[in-house]
Write a protein that holds these residues in place. Sequence first.
Motif, PDB file in Angstrom:
ATOM      1  N   SER A 222       0.685  -1.267   0.009  1.00 48.83           N
ATOM      2  CA  SER A 222      -0.020   0.108  -0.056  1.00 48.83           C
ATOM      3  C   SER A 222       0.782   1.286   0.043  1.00 48.83           C
ATOM      4  O   SER A 222       0.076   2.254   0.244  1.00 48.83           O
ATOM      5  CB  SER A 222      -0.875   0.092   1.182  1.00 48.83           C
ATOM      6  OG  SER A 222      -0.207   0.157   2.452  1.00 48.83           O
TER       7      SER A 222
ATOM      8  N   PRO B  15       1.089  -0.378  -6.021  1.00 46.04           N
ATOM      9  CA  PRO B  15       0.421   0.000  -7.587  1.00 46.04           C
ATOM     10  C   PRO B  15       0.984   1.435  -7.871  1.00 46.04           C
ATOM     11  O   PRO B  15       0.879   2.116  -7.025  1.00 46.04           O
ATOM     12  CB  PRO B  15      -1.044  -0.265  -7.359  1.00 46.04           C
ATOM     13  CG  PRO B  15      -1.334  -0.565  -5.869  1.00 46.04           C
ATOM     14  CD  PRO B  15      -0.013  -0.613  -5.166  1.00 46.04           C
ATOM     15  N   VAL B  16       1.016   1.550  -9.018  1.00 42.28           N
ATOM     16  CA  VAL B  16       1.204   2.949  -9.760  1.00 42.28           C
ATOM     17  C   VAL B  16       0.334   4.043  -9.225  1.00 42.28           C
ATOM     18  O   VAL B  16       0.414   5.239  -8.980  1.00 42.28           O
ATOM     19  CB  VAL B  16       1.178   2.811 -11.223  1.00 42.28           C
ATOM     20  CG1 VAL B  16       2.568   1.959 -11.721  1.00 42.28           C
ATOM     21  CG2 VAL B  16      -0.063   2.302 -11.734  1.00 42.28           C
ATOM     22  N   GLU B  17      -1.052   3.432  -8.685  1.00 39.67           N
ATOM     23  CA  GLU B  17      -2.000   4.639  -8.333  1.00 39.67           C
ATOM     24  C   GLU B  17      -1.674   5.204  -7.022  1.00 39.67           C
ATOM     25  O   GLU B  17      -2.176   6.185  -6.777  1.00 39.67           O
ATOM     26  CB  GLU B  17      -3.429   3.915  -8.335  1.00 39.67           C
ATOM     27  CG  GLU B  17      -4.004   3.423  -9.748  1.00 39.67           C
ATOM     28  CD  GLU B  17      -3.438   1.928  -9.767  1.00 39.67           C
ATOM     29  OE1 GLU B  17      -3.870   1.711 -11.216  1.00 39.67           O
ATOM     30  OE2 GLU B  17      -2.930   1.513  -9.237  1.00 39.67           O
ATOM     31  N   LEU B  18      -0.620   4.499  -6.127  1.00 37.06           N
ATOM     32  CA  LEU B  18      -0.478   5.171  -4.814  1.00 37.06           C
ATOM     33  C   LEU B  18       0.901   5.612  -4.644  1.00 37.06           C
ATOM     34  O   LEU B  18       1.586   6.066  -3.876  1.00 37.06           O
ATOM     35  CB  LEU B  18      -0.471   3.863  -3.965  1.00 37.06           C
ATOM     36  CG  LEU B  18      -1.650   3.028  -3.561  1.00 37.06           C
ATOM     37  CD1 LEU B  18      -1.788   2.052  -2.757  1.00 37.06           C
ATOM     38  CD2 LEU B  18      -2.926   4.161  -3.176  1.00 37.06           C
TER      39      LEU B  18
ATOM     40  N   ASP C 234       3.502   8.686  -6.624  1.00 40.03           N
ATOM     41  CA  ASP C 234       3.598  10.099  -7.284  1.00 40.03           C
ATOM     42  C   ASP C 234       4.603  10.818  -6.823  1.00 40.03           C
ATOM     43  O   ASP C 234       5.609  10.336  -6.002  1.00 40.03           O
ATOM     44  CB  ASP C 234       2.326  10.552  -7.455  1.00 40.03           C
ATOM     45  CG  ASP C 234       1.627  11.164  -5.977  1.00 40.03           C
ATOM     46  OD1 ASP C 234       2.390  11.025  -5.424  1.00 40.03           O
ATOM     47  OD2 ASP C 234       0.324  11.143  -5.916  1.00 40.03           O
TER      48      ASP C 234
END
Length: 95
Positions: free
Chosen positions: A8, A45-48, A50
Amino acid sequence: MKLGLAWSNGKVYSPMHGVTVSGKETRYSVLLFAMPKNERPIQAPVELVDDKHPPIFKPYYYDDYLRFCFSEEGMMQQCKLVAYCGTDATKEADA
């Protein structure tokens, strides 16, 4: 720190817990474990991830991590996950 933190990117924490049993009734417990296949690395995951939330753990394979945990070096670590695949961002999050 637990494996959920790596999946996560530090957003999910699995606290230590215990069970206290009292009374005379027989109680049963069931343990449930998930063991990731070694075919894919464990990573957020790339969504978490940045610019504001860099990855705090390097991708790793569970089998390799498990071997580290039971190695002489791994046994000496207070937090095996950070010792094995933590990044500079991990150290900042612990501070």
